[in-house]
Design a protein around this motif. Sequence first.
Motif, PDB file in Angstrom:
ATOM      1  N   ALA A   6       0.851  -1.192   0.000  1.00  0.00           N
ATOM      2  CA  ALA A   6       0.000   0.000   0.000  1.00  0.00           C
ATOM      3  C   ALA A   6       0.884   1.238   0.000  1.00  0.00           C
ATOM      4  O   ALA A   6       2.034   1.196   0.432  1.00  0.00           O
ATOM      5  CB  ALA A   6      -0.899  -0.001   1.232  1.00  0.00           C
ATOM      6  N   SER A   7       0.316   2.348  -0.462  1.00  0.00           N
ATOM      7  CA  SER A   7       1.078   3.596  -0.506  1.00  0.00           C
ATOM      8  C   SER A   7       1.253   4.182   0.892  1.00  0.00           C
ATOM      9  O   SER A   7       0.583   3.773   1.847  1.00  0.00           O
ATOM     10  CB  SER A   7       0.364   4.615  -1.406  1.00  0.00           C
ATOM     11  OG  SER A   7      -0.772   5.136  -0.745  1.00  0.00           O
ATOM     12  N   ARG A  11      -4.036   4.730   5.579  1.00  0.00           N
ATOM     13  CA  ARG A  11      -4.231   4.896   7.019  1.00  0.00           C
ATOM     14  C   ARG A  11      -4.508   3.568   7.699  1.00  0.00           C
ATOM     15  O   ARG A  11      -3.942   3.261   8.738  1.00  0.00           O
ATOM     16  CB  ARG A  11      -5.396   5.867   7.247  1.00  0.00           C
ATOM     17  CG  ARG A  11      -5.570   6.335   8.662  1.00  0.00           C
ATOM     18  CD  ARG A  11      -6.574   7.455   8.719  1.00  0.00           C
ATOM     19  NE  ARG A  11      -7.918   6.964   8.473  1.00  0.00           N
ATOM     20  CZ  ARG A  11      -8.875   6.938   9.385  1.00  0.00           C
ATOM     21  NH1 ARG A  11      -8.657   7.410  10.569  1.00  0.00           N
ATOM     22  NH2 ARG A  11     -10.054   6.465   9.092  1.00  0.00           N
ATOM     23  N   THR A  12      -5.410   2.767   7.117  1.00  0.00           N
ATOM     24  CA  THR A  12      -5.742   1.463   7.692  1.00  0.00           C
ATOM     25  C   THR A  12      -5.879   0.422   6.591  1.00  0.00           C
ATOM     26  O   THR A  12      -6.300   0.735   5.477  1.00  0.00           O
ATOM     27  CB  THR A  12      -7.074   1.491   8.483  1.00  0.00           C
ATOM     28  OG1 THR A  12      -8.137   1.849   7.600  1.00  0.00           O
ATOM     29  CG2 THR A  12      -7.013   2.459   9.650  1.00  0.00           C
ATOM     30  N   ILE A  13      -5.528  -0.825   6.924  1.00  0.00           N
ATOM     31  CA  ILE A  13      -5.746  -1.968   6.040  1.00  0.00           C
ATOM     32  C   ILE A  13      -6.319  -3.081   6.909  1.00  0.00           C
ATOM     33  O   ILE A  13      -5.749  -3.416   7.944  1.00  0.00           O
ATOM     34  CB  ILE A  13      -4.442  -2.455   5.385  1.00  0.00           C
ATOM     35  CG1 ILE A  13      -3.741  -1.330   4.639  1.00  0.00           C
ATOM     36  CG2 ILE A  13      -4.735  -3.625   4.434  1.00  0.00           C
ATOM     37  CD1 ILE A  13      -2.358  -1.698   4.138  1.00  0.00           C
ATOM     38  N   ASP A  57      -7.391   5.531   2.994  1.00  0.00           N
ATOM     39  CA  ASP A  57      -6.267   6.468   3.039  1.00  0.00           C
ATOM     40  C   ASP A  57      -6.588   7.645   3.953  1.00  0.00           C
ATOM     41  O   ASP A  57      -7.663   7.705   4.555  1.00  0.00           O
ATOM     42  CB  ASP A  57      -5.851   6.925   1.632  1.00  0.00           C
ATOM     43  CG  ASP A  57      -6.889   7.781   0.933  1.00  0.00           C
ATOM     44  OD1 ASP A  57      -7.859   8.249   1.572  1.00  0.00           O
ATOM     45  OD2 ASP A  57      -6.727   8.000  -0.280  1.00  0.00           O
ATOM     46  N   ILE A  58      -5.647   8.569   4.060  1.00  0.00           N
ATOM     47  CA  ILE A  58      -5.821   9.693   4.991  1.00  0.00           C
ATOM     48  C   ILE A  58      -6.931  10.643   4.569  1.00  0.00           C
ATOM     49  O   ILE A  58      -7.420  11.414   5.384  1.00  0.00           O
ATOM     50  CB  ILE A  58      -4.487  10.448   5.193  1.00  0.00           C
ATOM     51  CG1 ILE A  58      -3.929  10.944   3.861  1.00  0.00           C
ATOM     52  CG2 ILE A  58      -3.481   9.581   5.916  1.00  0.00           C
ATOM     53  CD1 ILE A  58      -2.666  11.777   3.976  1.00  0.00           C
ATOM     54  N   ILE A  62     -11.788   4.782   0.212  1.00  0.00           N
ATOM     55  CA  ILE A  62     -11.776   3.369   0.575  1.00  0.00           C
ATOM     56  C   ILE A  62     -11.736   2.517  -0.691  1.00  0.00           C
ATOM     57  O   ILE A  62     -12.457   2.788  -1.652  1.00  0.00           O
ATOM     58  CB  ILE A  62     -13.019   3.007   1.415  1.00  0.00           C
ATOM     59  CG1 ILE A  62     -13.010   3.803   2.722  1.00  0.00           C
ATOM     60  CG2 ILE A  62     -13.076   1.503   1.690  1.00  0.00           C
ATOM     61  CD1 ILE A  62     -14.262   3.655   3.548  1.00  0.00           C
ATOM     62  N   ALA A  63     -10.905   1.484  -0.664  1.00  0.00           N
ATOM     63  CA  ALA A  63     -10.825   0.520  -1.765  1.00  0.00           C
ATOM     64  C   ALA A  63     -10.766  -0.881  -1.174  1.00  0.00           C
ATOM     65  O   ALA A  63     -10.218  -1.084  -0.098  1.00  0.00           O
ATOM     66  CB  ALA A  63      -9.589   0.785  -2.616  1.00  0.00           C
TER      67      ALA A  63
END
Length: 72
Positions: A6-7, A11-13, A57-58, A62-63
């Motif tokens: 992830a880049s 923020r969360t995964i 992400d920040i 969402i993906a």
Amino acid sequence: MIAAAASANTRTITARLWGAEPVSLRWNSALRTNTGVMSIPAAMPAGKYKVIVTAEDIAHNIASQEVGLEIW
């Protein structure tokens, strides 16, 4: 172990599998990727399942991606 690239803006995964507790993936500096350990319940029947990995992400975009898993 589950691993996901992830880049830096991620923020969360989270990885989810029906019948198991969700797992947060965190940066693993030794492996240079995000990793987590998912426990598969012993009573889970053999079969084909989908692990759904969701990243936010920040900016709160969402993906999600599905990954196949076969339990024997």
